[in-house]
Motif scaffolding. Sequence first.
Motif, PDB file in Angstrom:
ATOM      1  N   ARG A  36       0.835  -1.218   0.000  1.00  0.00           N
ATOM      2  CA  ARG A  36       0.000   0.000   0.000  1.00  0.00           C
ATOM      3  C   ARG A  36       0.858   1.251   0.000  1.00  0.00           C
ATOM      4  N   ALA A  37       2.045   1.169   0.606  1.00  0.00           N
ATOM      5  CA  ALA A  37       2.962   2.318   0.661  1.00  0.00           C
ATOM      6  C   ALA A  37       3.761   2.486  -0.625  1.00  0.00           C
ATOM      7  N   GLY A  38       3.631   1.544  -1.563  1.00  0.00           N
ATOM      8  CA  GLY A  38       4.320   1.670  -2.845  1.00  0.00           C
ATOM      9  C   GLY A  38       5.533   0.776  -3.021  1.00  0.00           C
ATOM     10  N   PHE A  39       5.853  -0.051  -2.046  1.00  0.00           N
ATOM     11  CA  PHE A  39       6.977  -0.985  -2.182  1.00  0.00           C
ATOM     12  C   PHE A  39       6.635  -2.071  -3.195  1.00  0.00           C
ATOM     13  N   GLU A  40       7.665  -2.502  -3.944  1.00  0.00           N
ATOM     14  CA  GLU A  40       7.515  -3.589  -4.912  1.00  0.00           C
ATOM     15  C   GLU A  40       8.617  -4.615  -4.698  1.00  0.00           C
ATOM     16  N   VAL A  41       8.294  -5.881  -4.935  1.00  0.00           N
ATOM     17  CA  VAL A  41       9.278  -6.954  -4.787  1.00  0.00           C
ATOM     18  C   VAL A  41      10.337  -6.818  -5.877  1.00  0.00           C
ATOM     19  N   VAL A  42      11.627  -6.854  -5.451  1.00  0.00           N
ATOM     20  CA  VAL A  42      12.742  -6.728  -6.398  1.00  0.00           C
ATOM     21  C   VAL A  42      13.724  -7.894  -6.296  1.00  0.00           C
ATOM     22  N   GLY A  43      13.449  -8.828  -5.404  1.00  0.00           N
ATOM     23  CA  GLY A  43      14.348  -9.964  -5.233  1.00  0.00           C
ATOM     24  C   GLY A  43      13.937 -10.782  -4.037  1.00  0.00           C
ATOM     25  N   SER A  44      14.863 -11.615  -3.582  1.00  0.00           N
ATOM     26  CA  SER A  44      14.609 -12.432  -2.398  1.00  0.00           C
ATOM     27  C   SER A  44      15.915 -12.640  -1.645  1.00  0.00           C
ATOM     28  N   ARG A  45      15.778 -13.111  -0.421  1.00  0.00           N
ATOM     29  CA  ARG A  45      16.945 -13.409   0.406  1.00  0.00           C
ATOM     30  C   ARG A  45      16.614 -14.590   1.305  1.00  0.00           C
ATOM     31  N   SER A  46      17.641 -15.275   1.738  1.00  0.00           N
ATOM     32  CA  SER A  46      17.485 -16.332   2.729  1.00  0.00           C
ATOM     33  C   SER A  46      17.658 -15.714   4.099  1.00  0.00           C
ATOM     34  N   PHE A  47      16.807 -16.119   5.023  1.00  0.00           N
ATOM     35  CA  PHE A  47      16.836 -15.580   6.376  1.00  0.00           C
ATOM     36  C   PHE A  47      16.643 -16.731   7.351  1.00  0.00           C
ATOM     37  N   ALA A  48      17.596 -16.913   8.254  1.00  0.00           N
ATOM     38  CA  ALA A  48      17.549 -18.031   9.201  1.00  0.00           C
ATOM     39  C   ALA A  48      17.029 -17.572  10.557  1.00  0.00           C
ATOM     40  N   VAL A  49      16.131 -18.361  11.108  1.00  0.00           N
ATOM     41  CA  VAL A  49      15.714 -18.234  12.497  1.00  0.00           C
ATOM     42  C   VAL A  49      15.905 -19.617  13.087  1.00  0.00           C
ATOM     43  N   GLY A  50      16.868 -19.725  13.985  1.00  0.00           N
ATOM     44  CA  GLY A  50      17.236 -21.043  14.490  1.00  0.00           C
ATOM     45  C   GLY A  50      17.824 -21.867  13.356  1.00  0.00           C
ATOM     46  N   ASP A  51      17.368 -23.099  13.242  1.00  0.00           N
ATOM     47  CA  ASP A  51      17.854 -23.989  12.194  1.00  0.00           C
ATOM     48  C   ASP A  51      17.009 -23.942  10.933  1.00  0.00           C
ATOM     49  N   THR A  52      15.991 -23.084  10.919  1.00  0.00           N
ATOM     50  CA  THR A  52      15.086 -23.019   9.776  1.00  0.00           C
ATOM     51  C   THR A  52      15.467 -21.842   8.882  1.00  0.00           C
ATOM     52  N   LEU A  53      15.586 -22.145   7.600  1.00  0.00           N
ATOM     53  CA  LEU A  53      15.927 -21.130   6.607  1.00  0.00           C
ATOM     54  C   LEU A  53      14.660 -20.749   5.845  1.00  0.00           C
ATOM     55  N   TYR A  54      14.406 -19.458   5.763  1.00  0.00           N
ATOM     56  CA  TYR A  54      13.226 -18.937   5.070  1.00  0.00           C
ATOM     57  C   TYR A  54      13.691 -18.169   3.843  1.00  0.00           C
ATOM     58  N   GLU A  55      12.896 -18.224   2.796  1.00  0.00           N
ATOM     59  CA  GLU A  55      13.156 -17.430   1.591  1.00  0.00           C
ATOM     60  C   GLU A  55      12.176 -16.269   1.612  1.00  0.00           C
ATOM     61  N   ASP A  56      12.692 -15.085   1.853  1.00  0.00           N
ATOM     62  CA  ASP A  56      11.851 -13.892   2.027  1.00  0.00           C
ATOM     63  C   ASP A  56      11.969 -12.956   0.835  1.00  0.00           C
TER      64      ASP A  56
END
Length: 172
Positions: free
Chosen positions: A145-165
């Motif tokens: 709503r603020a005008g942000f657009e997806v331009v890529g992704s990154r891996s982000f770890a919390v504990g032993d779990t890796l997320y693709e954000d």
Amino acid sequence: MTWRLRRATPGDSPALSLVASAAFLDAYASVLNGADIIGHCARNNSHAVFETWLSDPQTVVTLAEYEPGHAPIGYTVLTSPDFPIDTDAADIELRRIYTLKQFHGGGVGQGLLREACDDARAGGHTRMLLGVWAKNSRARRFYERAGFEVVGSRSFAVGDTLYEDPVYALRL
């Protein structure tokens, strides 16, 4: 509801650490492992982490406080980008933007984002980047709503779990 925004100072690291961990727990208690949340907060929301940011002249930390009493209810951290996408000196990362859930819908998040954009522009930046958990649909709608657009992704770890954000960008 009355609140105010102000530039955080080195003495604010305990308040920032508290609201950071409370907001992270509040946002993710129903989806992440408790031990992972505790470990993540201990590593990423400590007084030392905030003291480092607060002592860095290239980083801007803004604190939202409830009035009266100045209880911390949210914050932002603007700093150098750390993403696996092409960036340049005109980019800045909105590394953190959190508001306690009980204050959602009261304009605090919008105020923090507006202040972050103003601070980024004042620093000569023309693009703001941020990463967000892919399944955080409320936050994603807020940014879109603020005008942000997806331009890529990154891996982000919390504990032993890796997320693709997703990584979002906003032209300032």
